[in-house]
Each structure stands twice: as structure tokens, then as C-alpha cells.
Design a protein around this motif. Structure first.
Motif, short mmCIF file in Angstrom:
data_model
loop_
_atom_site.label_atom_id
_atom_site.label_comp_id
_atom_site.label_asym_id
_atom_site.label_seq_id
_atom_site.Cartn_x
_atom_site.Cartn_y
_atom_site.Cartn_z
N ILE A 47 0.98 -1.33 -0.05
CA ILE A 47 0.05 -0.06 -0.22
C ILE A 47 0.86 1.33 0.16
N GLU A 48 2.18 1.17 0.61
CA GLU A 48 2.94 2.37 0.65
C GLU A 48 3.58 2.81 -0.62
N TYR A 58 -5.13 6.03 -5.11
CA TYR A 58 -4.83 4.53 -4.78
C TYR A 58 -5.61 3.84 -3.72
N LEU A 59 -5.56 4.60 -2.63
CA LEU A 59 -6.31 4.06 -1.52
C LEU A 59 -7.82 4.01 -1.75
N GLU A 60 -8.20 4.86 -2.47
CA GLU A 60 -9.80 4.89 -2.67
C GLU A 60 -10.16 3.71 -3.57
N SER A 61 -9.14 3.23 -4.65
CA SER A 61 -9.48 2.57 -5.66
C SER A 61 -9.31 0.96 -4.97
N LEU A 62 -8.80 0.80 -3.90
CA LEU A 62 -8.57 -0.37 -3.20
C LEU A 62 -9.96 -1.09 -2.72
N GLU A 63 -10.12 -2.15 -3.06
CA GLU A 63 -11.39 -2.82 -2.68
C GLU A 63 -11.23 -3.22 -0.76
N LYS A 64 -12.72 -2.93 -0.58
CA LYS A 64 -12.73 -2.99 0.93
C LYS A 64 -12.34 -4.49 1.43
N GLY A 65 -11.28 -4.65 2.00
CA GLY A 65 -11.39 -5.87 2.67
C GLY A 65 -11.44 -5.89 4.11
N LEU A 79 -7.25 11.78 6.91
CA LEU A 79 -7.24 12.14 5.50
C LEU A 79 -7.98 11.19 4.41
N PHE A 80 -7.84 10.00 5.09
CA PHE A 80 -8.67 8.68 4.35
C PHE A 80 -8.69 7.79 5.43
N ASP A 81 -10.04 6.90 5.31
CA ASP A 81 -10.30 5.82 6.46
C ASP A 81 -11.30 5.04 5.48
N SER A 82 -10.69 3.79 5.32
CA SER A 82 -11.37 2.89 4.57
C SER A 82 -12.77 2.32 5.04
N LYS A 83 -12.89 2.53 6.40
CA LYS A 83 -14.05 1.96 6.99
C LYS A 83 -15.11 2.99 7.51
#
Ligand code: ADP
Length: 553
Positions: A47-48, A58-65, A79-83
């Protein structure tokens, strides 16, 4: 013991199973943890790189796992949080892992969920642009792990418990069985567990000591029973409940019972109210006496209390046969009465004759007769007194010294003393064993008295021309002296009584012959003093034989 071993086995098994489960859980838990941490590290690298090349997009494009990705600004702002919703999320600057990432470049931390069933693992890394990328994953906590495996754990525990019960029971039984089968009569012969050998040796030692003590006790008891069985008195020991502890042969004979009565109630043998009262008195006062009569014999019971440290333990009863003593007392009383009577008769006769002479009431020609009568009565009185003295000496049984006596010598002496009397009575005396040197243990005067009285009777109760034959026989242990006459004999009904004091078959004949009725009584007494025996054989008109057996020296 079986129970103890069973319980110990059960506890041990359960402890082992519990520990194993705990160990398995811990291993499982640490394995899961480590896997998560490793995968977080791998993910972080990927991810880095993506973040460095393409930025937040890039982070936004990642599937939520499963992995939660958070990007935090230098000020701690999300700034970003996937959940979560980055707008509503609080400042993260002071989260442990983020703080540590800002300072050291990398930070790790773990936090439990509210239910404690889950745990969040965080890995934060400071990026070249100063921001911090944080990855986190939710894993199961220890509590959660236990909860999720609860059915399996319970099943394992239950199975283990059943198995442990079964095995512990078997184990306990297997251990105890040989102990139960120990042969304690010969402990050293048992070869089961080395560990109990010292115990068995000790048991063997104690068994030997107990056996020795038992043997001693038995011997002492046997001795006691033998001693009391030899007693001529009856002896009974009762406990405090009046149960028979022991009684000797005489007591058994008296009550006509056997050993089966030992341990039973004595009052069932001898039911008599007076006697029961006497027993109570003895228990109360210490001593009591009771008198009973059985089969024409008289008995005295001496009852004494047995005590130890003021505690009443029982009673001892000694039964004496007092018939002989009472008879002796009776015959002593009779003898005294007879003596005074026998002494009074010649004295009265002497006094009567003397009075007549004194008052001149006797004719001159009769005077000599009267004086002769006085003399003969005085003679009789003297003989009587001498015989009484001899008897009383024999009664006392004291003052005699035992010596070796030759009966032949005593017989010769008697023959000398009686030769004139025999001549007057026209009776011949015979004795052939002049040379006999046989010796008996006795008192010379006593032996002479015995032979004198028997020979004198042989002359007195004989017929004219008759004879008295004296014979001497030496046997292994005894010397027998026979005095046999050819006289008037003794009728059967008198034979048992002629040895009694003052007993005469024919009083007037006896008196005529100067008899006192004490001769045979003296013979009987003297022979019994010398521990000899008397035999009397007689036939009326044919004669009498008296055989005396006396022990040799
Ligand atoms: P006693 O002085 O009267 O002779 P004993 O005691 O010697 O007294 O004898 C008791 C009685 O026994 C005598 O009175 C006599 O009747 C009888 N007796 C003793 N010896 C003879 C005998 N050898 N022959 C016949 N009768 C005898």
C-alpha cells in the motif's frame, strides 16, 4: 485409600487436560496473532508503494477488505479511512501507534473491542511526505477464541473427565488390590511394593511381639487356671455385672456346671435370694459371708470385692467345705462331755467306797474287797488320764521328733510288757521275725503305743488258750505289721465305730479288762500322724486281725 487414590488420579488427569487445553489455546492464539502481524507488514509495503505513486486515489481504488486503511495528516487529522467517515472521526494524533510512528517512524499497538471478544492490531508508518499510513486488522481476542471453541473445549473436558474417572478408578483398584490381599500372618513373604517393605517389616516385628505377649498371657492364664484347679476350695471370679470370668474345678463340681457358663450370668446358676443379697452386701461393704448346705455337707462362701483405683471390678467367691471343721468341733465337744463322764464314774466309785470305809459301814471281812475296788478304780482312772493325755498330745501333733524306728524292737519291748498279762489270760504271744532290721520313719513311743494297744486288745478280747500272732512284712516302701488274734472278733455293725473315742462293743467286758475305749482311737490317730494305713479284718468268734502299714525310712 481407594477413594484417595481415585481422587488424586482424577485431579491429576483433569489438571493435565486443563493445562493441555490452555497450552493449545495459547499456541493457537499466538499463531493467529503472528500471522496477522506478518500480513499487516506485507500489506503495508504494497500500500505504501501504491500511495507513493498514485496518492489517495490509490487508496480509494482499493477494494474494501479485512484490513482497514487510515491516512493521518501531520496534525492528526484523518485524510482517508477505508471503513469510517473521515469527516466525523476525531483527531488521531495521540493514538499510541500514530504517536509512536511520528516519533520513531513506525508504531504498533493493540486494543480490545468493547465486548472484549475482539482485538484490533494496528501498524502505523510515517511516509516520506510526513503523513502516517496506518493499517489495522480485527482479530479474535483470547476470550473470543475461548468462546468460539467452548463446545469443543467442553466436549474434550467431558470426555477427559469420563476417561479420568474410569482410569483413576482402575488405577486405585489396581494399587489397592494387592494391599488388600496382603498376608499379614507372614508379612515378609509379601512381595508387592518395595515402598511398603519397611511397613511390612515393622508389622512382622509387632506381630512377633504381640504373639510373644499373647503366649505369655496364655501361659500365665493356664498357670492361674492350673493353680486354682488344684485348690481344694471352690473359686469363682465375677465381673461387675455378675458374669462369670472364671471358676475352678471345685466350684464347677459344687454347682454341677461346665465351662460353657463362662461369660454367663452367675445368678442363673445359683438362684437364691439370700445369696443375691449377700453378693450385694459384699459389693457394698467389701466382704461378706454366706453359708450353704449341699448333699449333707456344709459350705462357707467368703465373698470379697475386687477394686482398682476405687472402681468396682467384680467379686471373688471362695467356697470352703466346713463339714470336717464343724464335725471336729462337734466331736471335741462330745469328747469333753465324755471325758468328764468317764472320769466321774471311777471317782464316784472310789469316793463311795472310801466313805463307807470312813463311816465304819463295811464289815471287817469286806474291807479288803473295798480297798481292792478303790485301787482298781484308781488304776482305771490313771490309765484313763494317761490315754487322754496321749490323745491330746496327738491332737496337738506337736513336740514329736521323727526318727528311724525298728518295729521289731518295739514289738519285742511290748512282748516284754505284756507277757504277764498274756499268761494271766492264758493267751500265747507269737513273734517270729526277731531279726528284722526294717526301719520306719516315726516316733518310737508312738510305734510302741500302737503295737501295745493292738496286742493288749488281742489278749483282752481273746479266749482261754487263744493266741496272738504278730508278723512283720517288709515291702518296697512300707513295713506292714499284722496283729492277729483268735479271740471273740468284732461284729460287722461295730467295725466302723471301734476307732471312735470311748466306743466299746461290750462296755462291761471292756471295763472288766481295764479298757478305756480310747486304745483304738490312739492307734488311729498315731497311724495317721505317721502317714500310715490301718486295715481291720474280723470274724465273730474266730478272731481279729489288724494290719498297720507304715512308710519306711
Ligand atoms: P478298750 O480300751 O475298750 O479296749 P479300744 O479302743 O481299744 O478300747 O477298743 C474299742 C472296742 O473295740 C473294744 O471295747 C472292743 O469291744 C473292740 N475291740 C478292740 N479290739 C478288739 C479285738 N482284738 N477283738 C475283739 N474286739 C475288739
Amino acid at each position: 485409600m481407594t477413594n484417595k487414590i481415585f481422587r488424586a488420579g482424577l485431579q491429576l488427569s483433569l489438571a493435565a487436560v486443563s493445562l493441555s487445553i490452555l497450552f493449545i489455546l495459547l499456541s493457537l492464539y499466538s499463531y493467529l496473532n503472528k500471522g496477522q502481524e506478518d500480513s499487516l507488514g506485507e500489506e503495508m509495503k504494497l500500500i505504501e508503494t501504491g500511495l507513493a505513486l498514485n496518492g489517495i486515489s490509490y487508496l480509494e481504488s482499493l477494494e474494501k477488505g479485512e484490513i482497514r486503511i487510515t491516512l493521518v495528516s501531520e496534525e492528526g487529522k484523518i485524510l482517508f479511512d477505508s471503513k469510517g467517515n473521515k469527516e466525523t472521526m476525531e483527531n488521531h494524533l495521540h493514538r499510541e501507534e500514530i504517536e509512536s510512528a511520528f516519533i520513531k517512524g513506525i508504531g504498533k499497538s493493540q486494543r480490545m473491542s468493547k465486548t472484549l471478544l475482539e482485538k484490533n492490531t494496528y501498524l502505523a508508518k510515517k511516509q516520506k511526505d510526513g503523513r502516517v499510513l496506518r493499517l489495522s486488522v480485527t482479530t479474535i481476542s483470547m476470550g473470543g477464541l475461548v468462546l468460539s471453541l467452548l463446545t469443543e473445549i467442553a466436549a474434550v473436558l467431558l470426555l477427559s473427565l469420563l476417561l479420568a474417572i474410569f482410569l483413576s478408578l482402575r488405577l486405585a483398584k489396581n494399587i489397592v488390590k494387592p494391599i488388600n490381599q496382603l498376608d499379614l500372618d507372614s508379612p515378609n513373604k509379601n512381595d508387592i511394593y518395595e515402598e511398603i517393605s519397611p511397613l511390612l517389616s515393622r508389622i512382622e516385628k509387632q506381630r512377633k511381639a504381640i504373639n510373644r505377649q499373647l503366649k505369655e498371657l496364655r501361659n500365665k492364664n493356664d498357670e492361674f487356671l492350673q493353680v486354682i484347679d488344684c485348690m481344694k476350695e471352690g473359686l469363682i471370679l465375677l465381673d461387675k455385672e455378675m458374669k462369670i470370668l472364671s471358676f475352678n474345678a471345685e466350684a464347677k463340681k459344687f454347682f454341677d456346671v461346665g465351662n460353657e457358663w463362662i461369660g454367663k450370668d452367675f445368678l442363673n446358676i445359683y438362684r437364691n435370694l439370700d445369696f443375691i443379697e449377700t453378693l450385694e452386701q459384699a459389693a457394698l461393704r467389701g466382704k461378706a459371708k454366706y453359708f450353704a448346705e449341699k448333699a449333707e455337707r456344709k459350705y462357707q462362701f467368703n465373698i470379697s470385692k475386687i477394686e482398682s483405683q476405687n472402681e468396682f471390678l467384680g467379686l471373688v467367691i471362695v467356697i470352703f467345705d466346713i463339714s470336717e471343721r464343724l464335725m471336729a468341733e462337734q466331736s471335741r465337744r462330745e469328747f469333753s462331755a465324755n471325758v468328764s463322764h468317764e472320769l466321774r464314774t471311777p471317782l464316784q466309785s472310789i469316793m463311795g467306797s472310801a466313805e463307807l470305809l470312813e463311816n465304819g459301814l463295811v464289815r471287817k471281812e469286806d474291807e479288803a474287797d473295798f480297798i481292792g475296788k478303790i485301787r482298781s478304780e484308781a488304776d482305771r482312772l490313771l490309765t484313763l488320764i494317761e490315754d487322754i493325755i496321749k490323745l491330746s498330745h496327738l491332737d496337738e501333733g506337736k513336740g514329736f521328733e521323727m526318727e528311724a524306728v525298728r518295729p521289731a524292737e518295739a514289738i519285742k519291748e511290748v512282748l516284754g510288757l505284756l507277757s504277764q498279762k498274756a499268761q494271766n489270760a492264758e493267751v500265747k504271744l507269737f513273734f517270729e521275725e526277731w531279726d528284722s532290721v526294717a526301719e520306719i520313719s516315726g516316733v518310737k513311743q508312738m510305734v510302741t503305743d500302737i503295737i501295745y494297744n493292738l496286742c493288749e486288745n488281742g489278749i483282752k478280747y481273746n479266749k482261754k488258750g487263744g493266741e496272738v500272732r504278730i508278723s512283720l512284712f517288709e515291702e518296697e516302701k512300707m513295713v506292714r505289721i499284722s496283729i492277729k488274734d483268735t479271740g471273740i472278733g468284732i461284729p460287722l455293725e461295730h467295725r466302723d465305730r471301734v476307732f471312735e473315742r470311748f466306743y466299746c462293743v461290750d462296755k462291761s467286758r471292756s471295763k472288766r479288762n481295764g479298757g478305756t475305749g480310747l486304745g483304738l482311737a490312739i492307734v488311729k490317730h498315731a497311724v495317721s500322724f505317721l502317714e500310715g494305713k490301718i486295715e481291720l479284718i474280723s470274724e465273730v468268734d474266730m478272731g481279729t486281725e489288724v494290719i498297720i502299714s507304715l512308710p519306711k525310712v
